[in-house]
Design a protein around this motif. Sequence first.
Motif, short mmCIF file in Angstrom:
data_model
loop_
_atom_site.label_atom_id
_atom_site.label_comp_id
_atom_site.label_asym_id
_atom_site.label_seq_id
_atom_site.Cartn_x
_atom_site.Cartn_y
_atom_site.Cartn_z
N UNK A 204 -6.40 -3.50 -0.65
CA UNK A 204 -6.79 -4.41 0.44
C UNK A 204 -7.44 -3.67 1.61
N UNK A 205 -6.81 -2.58 2.04
CA UNK A 205 -7.34 -1.86 3.20
C UNK A 205 -8.74 -1.31 2.91
N UNK A 206 -8.94 -0.85 1.67
CA UNK A 206 -10.25 -0.32 1.27
C UNK A 206 -11.31 -1.42 1.42
N UNK A 207 -10.98 -2.61 0.95
CA UNK A 207 -11.92 -3.74 1.05
C UNK A 207 -12.15 -4.12 2.51
N UNK A 208 -11.08 -4.11 3.31
CA UNK A 208 -11.23 -4.49 4.71
C UNK A 208 -12.09 -3.47 5.46
N UNK A 401 -14.62 6.90 5.22
CA UNK A 401 -14.53 7.61 3.94
C UNK A 401 -13.15 8.26 3.80
N UNK A 402 -12.75 8.97 4.84
CA UNK A 402 -11.45 9.65 4.76
C UNK A 402 -10.32 8.62 4.65
N UNK A 403 -10.44 7.55 5.42
CA UNK A 403 -9.41 6.51 5.40
C UNK A 403 -9.26 5.89 4.04
N UNK A 404 -10.37 5.55 3.40
CA UNK A 404 -10.26 4.89 2.09
C UNK A 404 -9.84 5.88 1.00
N UNK A 405 -10.12 7.16 1.20
CA UNK A 405 -9.69 8.16 0.22
C UNK A 405 -8.18 8.44 0.36
N UNK A 409 -5.71 8.75 -2.73
CA UNK A 409 -6.37 10.02 -3.09
C UNK A 409 -7.31 9.82 -4.27
N UNK A 410 -8.16 8.83 -4.12
CA UNK A 410 -8.94 8.39 -5.24
C UNK A 410 -10.38 8.14 -4.78
N UNK A 411 -11.35 8.83 -5.41
CA UNK A 411 -12.75 8.66 -4.99
C UNK A 411 -13.28 7.27 -5.37
N UNK A 412 -12.69 6.64 -6.39
CA UNK A 412 -13.16 5.30 -6.77
C UNK A 412 -13.00 4.33 -5.58
N UNK A 413 -11.91 4.51 -4.82
CA UNK A 413 -11.70 3.67 -3.64
C UNK A 413 -12.83 3.87 -2.63
N UNK A 414 -13.28 5.13 -2.50
CA UNK A 414 -14.38 5.42 -1.55
C UNK A 414 -15.66 4.74 -2.02
N UNK A 415 -15.96 4.87 -3.33
CA UNK A 415 -17.18 4.24 -3.86
C UNK A 415 -17.13 2.72 -3.66
N UNK A 416 -15.92 2.19 -3.91
CA UNK A 416 -15.73 0.74 -3.79
C UNK A 416 -15.90 0.29 -2.33
N UNK A 417 -15.36 1.08 -1.42
CA UNK A 417 -15.45 0.75 0.01
C UNK A 417 -16.92 0.73 0.44
#
Lengths: 509, 146
Positions: A204-208, A401-405, A409-417
């Motif tokens: 959720x936070x990544x999307x927000x 970037x740092x927040x979503x990672x 600890x997942x780069x997929x979350x960063x790409x998704x964000x």
Amino acid sequence: MSGFALAAFSNIFQLENLLFMFIGVASGILIGCLPGLTATMALAVLVPFTFTMDAASAFIVLGAVYVGAIYGGSISAILVNTPGTPSAIATTFDGFPLAKKGLAENALVAAAFSSGVGGIIGNICLLLFSPILATFALQFGPPEYFWLGIFGLTIITTLSSKSILKGLIGGTLGILISTVGMSPLGGDVRFTFGIPALQAGIELIVALIGFFCIPEIFFMIEKRTERYKVSEYKRNKGVVRQVIISLIRKPIMMVRSSLIGTIIGMIPAAGGNIAGMVSYNETVRFSKEKDTFGKGNIEGVASSETSNNAAVSGSLVPLLTLGIPGSPPAAILLGALMLQGMRPGPELYSAHGTVTYTFIFSIFLSNILMVVLGIYGAKYYARLINIPVNYLAPMIVFLTVVGSFAIRRNMVDVYLMVALGFIGYLTRKAGFHPGPITLGLILGPIAETGYVQSMLISKAEGGIFLLFLSRPITVFLIILSVITVFVPLWIEYRGRRKSLAERDKKRDD
Amino acid sequence: MINNERVSAILLMFIAGGALYYARSFSQLGRDFPTTFAVFLGVFSFILLVKSFVKPRKENLFENVETTYIVGAVVGIGLYVYVLPKLGFLLASIIFFAFFDWGLSENKKSTTTIGKALISGLVLSFLLYALFRYVLAVSLPKGVLG
């Protein structure tokens, strides 16, 4: 409650937490006063960094940032005629004219003091009403939660978008995105396209962060050459005292604005901007000097600021009790609650009572701190309004970037964000507000779990429609949802008919 | 100029259709909810499509916007997150910040601008690295420097 209150105060008065509160309010004011940066963005960026803190400290700092940022918006509203946050729109009406008359300090003091008063009254309402509402939530079963989700969604789609249709599309799209990953019941892996990291769903936070922060970077770049002319002012002796006394002598206006802010804050999606506008209108309506508004009446500044800060605590009432955020920043706080493993509802006032009351009381104290920092620090904050986009934009990229990672600890979350951020920018350009999409994301799992469980229950109770229609709260929520969608449509239709009739009449004349 | 509502509606109808198609393979418990909302999305998008024909509104979404800067920022952010796990946070951030700062500057050919961008990239990246790593104890992508 008294046991929790004592524990909460002992939490707050730890040196480390007081420092967090100070940093939170100070940085919140800074972010709020920078046009383009909002309270939602500040909280979205901050939440992942609070993940490693203990829950009480995390909510102290988040509450402090929220309070500070909503007030901070008034500084640029008064000094540059541009609201730092959407909540401060109504503050510009009289704030900037006051600054032009050389009374900027009066306006800034009024904004800080009235924000504090509004924040405190809103906080008292939160303290009094939220435990009662949380107990009421005990009567909610799966069908009620499903319809609560639908009601939350209908209200945000109709309130936050200029177009109801686009709001509804945004909401349903958000719900569809929320179904990515493992289904809550049944164990299906849905819409993951073979990416294992998506099996746990979209964080959720990544999307927000994606929807609320990345688009702002592009909007900042669009306006990169804009420079604000900040009204200069000198501090004069006695102004603080004089303004505060003049506002204390207007108790009805202050209390009325606070209550308007608190009540509007409780309505999902209505938020501080609507609270400020409604409260301003009411102050003008009740005033004997209507003509002076818009030309630099200090009551205009006070009513808007009292109300938007009261809406902070108001927006937390449905969030803490029912899990429905009252405003976009409250939606981020819901993500923070989930990250800390806390579920909104009665449990927050029992199992997590210490953390919840720490959060509520810390908002009270943050408001007092905000008044002091606002009155004596506004001049220094004003100097930072023109930080160049060259520095601000990449810094925000780093934080997002740092927040979503950091969460998984997942780069997929960063790409998704980043991908959701790009989509968020384009959808905003096309007139789709991020509010309904993100609320769909938040309410999707609540509504789905309620829906699927209702379906299972209904097999023993003669069908899902019978189940929905046999429960009073569900029926009430269904009626509210229908009213929420159709009343604005009806008003729009009537308005269009009226304007067409007027046009025809003019033509006939 | 294009009709943005029409384009959005068609795109959204594709998403709704795709969701309906993929949802066929799910069990009933996992299928009903996304299917219902995919249908809603499809219906609302269809209404938007009809509206775009009844009241066509052609507008340029990027009017008065220097699109070069926006495209540059999209590419910059995209490249930054791509090289991040390879180069690590510190190195990737120094390069990204310096390029971003330089790219948004007015006088790009000036050596002062380039120098300032490099210095600010170095200083701010190191500051943020220290803040994240040692003060906030946040995990950062490691990359070649470990």
